[in-house]
Write an enzyme that holds these catalytic residues in place. Structure first.
Site, PDB file in Angstrom:
ATOM      1  N   GLY A  34       0.807  -1.217   0.000  1.00 36.81           N
ATOM      2  CA  GLY A  34       0.000   0.000   0.000  1.00 36.81           C
ATOM      3  C   GLY A  34       0.838   1.264   0.000  1.00 36.81           C
ATOM      4  O   GLY A  34       2.029   1.247  -0.304  1.00 36.81           O
ATOM      5  N   HIS A  40       4.326   1.607  -8.001  1.00 41.52           N
ATOM      6  CA  HIS A  40       3.296   0.551  -7.995  1.00 41.52           C
ATOM      7  C   HIS A  40       2.433   0.632  -9.260  1.00 41.52           C
ATOM      8  O   HIS A  40       2.043  -0.387  -9.823  1.00 41.52           O
ATOM      9  CB  HIS A  40       2.390   0.696  -6.767  1.00 41.52           C
ATOM     10  CG  HIS A  40       3.098   0.538  -5.461  1.00 41.52           C
ATOM     11  ND1 HIS A  40       3.285   1.568  -4.586  1.00 41.52           N
ATOM     12  CD2 HIS A  40       3.673  -0.540  -4.877  1.00 41.52           C
ATOM     13  CE1 HIS A  40       3.937   1.145  -3.520  1.00 41.52           C
ATOM     14  NE2 HIS A  40       4.186  -0.139  -3.667  1.00 41.52           N
ATOM     15  N   GLN A 152      11.927  -3.867  -9.481  1.00 43.92           N
ATOM     16  CA  GLN A 152      13.377  -4.116  -9.395  1.00 43.92           C
ATOM     17  C   GLN A 152      14.036  -3.366  -8.246  1.00 43.92           C
ATOM     18  O   GLN A 152      15.146  -3.677  -7.845  1.00 43.92           O
ATOM     19  CB  GLN A 152      14.048  -3.722 -10.718  1.00 43.92           C
ATOM     20  CG  GLN A 152      15.474  -4.248 -10.806  1.00 43.92           C
ATOM     21  CD  GLN A 152      16.358  -3.453 -11.727  1.00 43.92           C
ATOM     22  OE1 GLN A 152      16.020  -3.315 -12.894  1.00 43.92           O
ATOM     23  NE2 GLN A 152      17.468  -2.940 -11.224  1.00 43.92           N
ATOM     24  N   ARG A 191       8.406   4.673   1.601  1.00 42.05           N
ATOM     25  CA  ARG A 191       9.138   5.251   2.737  1.00 42.05           C
ATOM     26  C   ARG A 191       9.674   6.656   2.433  1.00 42.05           C
ATOM     27  O   ARG A 191      10.081   7.346   3.352  1.00 42.05           O
ATOM     28  CB  ARG A 191      10.276   4.323   3.181  1.00 42.05           C
ATOM     29  CG  ARG A 191       9.765   3.057   3.845  1.00 42.05           C
ATOM     30  CD  ARG A 191      10.884   2.222   4.466  1.00 42.05           C
ATOM     31  NE  ARG A 191      10.356   1.152   5.282  1.00 42.05           N
ATOM     32  CZ  ARG A 191      10.228  -0.125   4.885  1.00 42.05           C
ATOM     33  NH1 ARG A 191      10.591  -0.478   3.666  1.00 42.05           N
ATOM     34  NH2 ARG A 191       9.726  -1.038   5.707  1.00 42.05           N
TER      35      ARG A 191
END
Ligand code: PAF
Length: 273
Positions: A34, A40, A152, A191
């Site tokens: 998430g 994403h 990756q 992050r």
């Protein structure tokens, strides 16, 4: 916006995926934790490009892959925004399980990869890949994907999962999509949201340092440039891109991987030669 099916219950997701599969649908799985970002979205696009009829995105901050002093509690969570992003990008199902329904009372079976997980992040984050393999194996069993897409940026993770798929005979393909970077070069990561503008500026030394590496260059100079920028180096390593065994020289077939702390935030990046 496309309509998206939302599942919370693993059994319901499993039933739907089984039915879709029996009806001939090609299923892609995009496992995530998430706080979805462009990286994403690129995984969803890769699934679309490969002709998936159903694209299942799982959104689950998996407690089992976090160490006791890591950021499990504060890891960013935003279901509403994640769902909207998945729908806008063309995912057809989103799975939001809870820890309690993924790990039933007295859960006692885990998947351990014992070769590629030994070094790099595996050495610094004991139990991390055991948690990753376990949850990914469960997601494979729930979603019956024809293929699953990983990024990756988590290079070691992608290699470990490939090995798990090979060694446990999962009947699916692992697709690894290229790293997506911000305009200034920082690799996209959930992050990054922890970084102050000043820390973000310091973190740019990672992608710059990797980009500047030339075959024959020394890793110690990369490590020094990271420290000089104010980052704390967790590791800078050059490994065989397949086996992850240490390699001395930067040359074709190696991967250089970096993990640093920028303030309290741990960031990773890599470059394959
Ligand atoms: O890369 C991640 O976000 C996670 O490690 C994964 C693969 C979704 C498993 O929790």
């Amino acid at each position: 916006m496309n309509s998206v099916k939302v599942f919370k219950d693993p059994a319901k997701l499993q039933k739907w995926c089984r039915e879709r599969k029996l009806a001939g649908a090609k299923i892609a799985l995009v496992p995530t934790m998430g706080a979805l970002h462009d990286g994403h979205m690129s995984l969803i696009r890769a699934a679309k490009k490969r002709g998936a009829d159903e694209i299942v995105v799982s959104v689950f901050v998996n407690p089992v892959q976090f160490g006791p002093n890591e950021d499990y509690e504060k890891y960013p969570r935003d279901e509403k925004s994640d769902l909207a992003k998945c729908a806008a990008e063309g995912a057809t199902a989103v799975f939001f399980p809870t820890p309690a329904n993924m790990y039933l009372d007295r859960h006692s079976v885990y998947v351990n990869e014992e070769d590629l997980s030994k070094g790099l992040c595996g050495a610094r984050r004991p139990g991390h890949f055991r948690g990753v393999c376990t949850v990914v194996a469960k997601l494979f069993n729930l979603a019956h994907p024809d293929f699953a897409v990983f990024g990756q940026k988590d290079y070691q993770q992608a290699q470990v999962i490939r090995r798990m798929v090979r060694d446990l005979n999962f009947d699916l393909k692992v697709v690894v999509a290229p790293i997506v970077r911000e305009a200034d070069g920082l690799a996209r990561s959930s992050r990054n949201a922890y970084l102050s503008p000043e820390e973000h500026g310091k973190a740019l030394a990672i992608s710059r340092g990797l980009k500047a590496l030339k075959p024959g260059a020394r890793l110690s100079s990369l490590a020094r440039s990271l420290e000089k920028a104010g980052l704390k180096v967790d590791y800078v390593e050059c490994v065989d891109a397949e086996t992850l065994e240490p390699r001395r020289k930067i040359e074709k077939g190696v991967c250089v991987l970096v993990a640093v702390y920028c303030g309290k935030t741990r960031l990773i990046d890599n470059r394959v030669f």
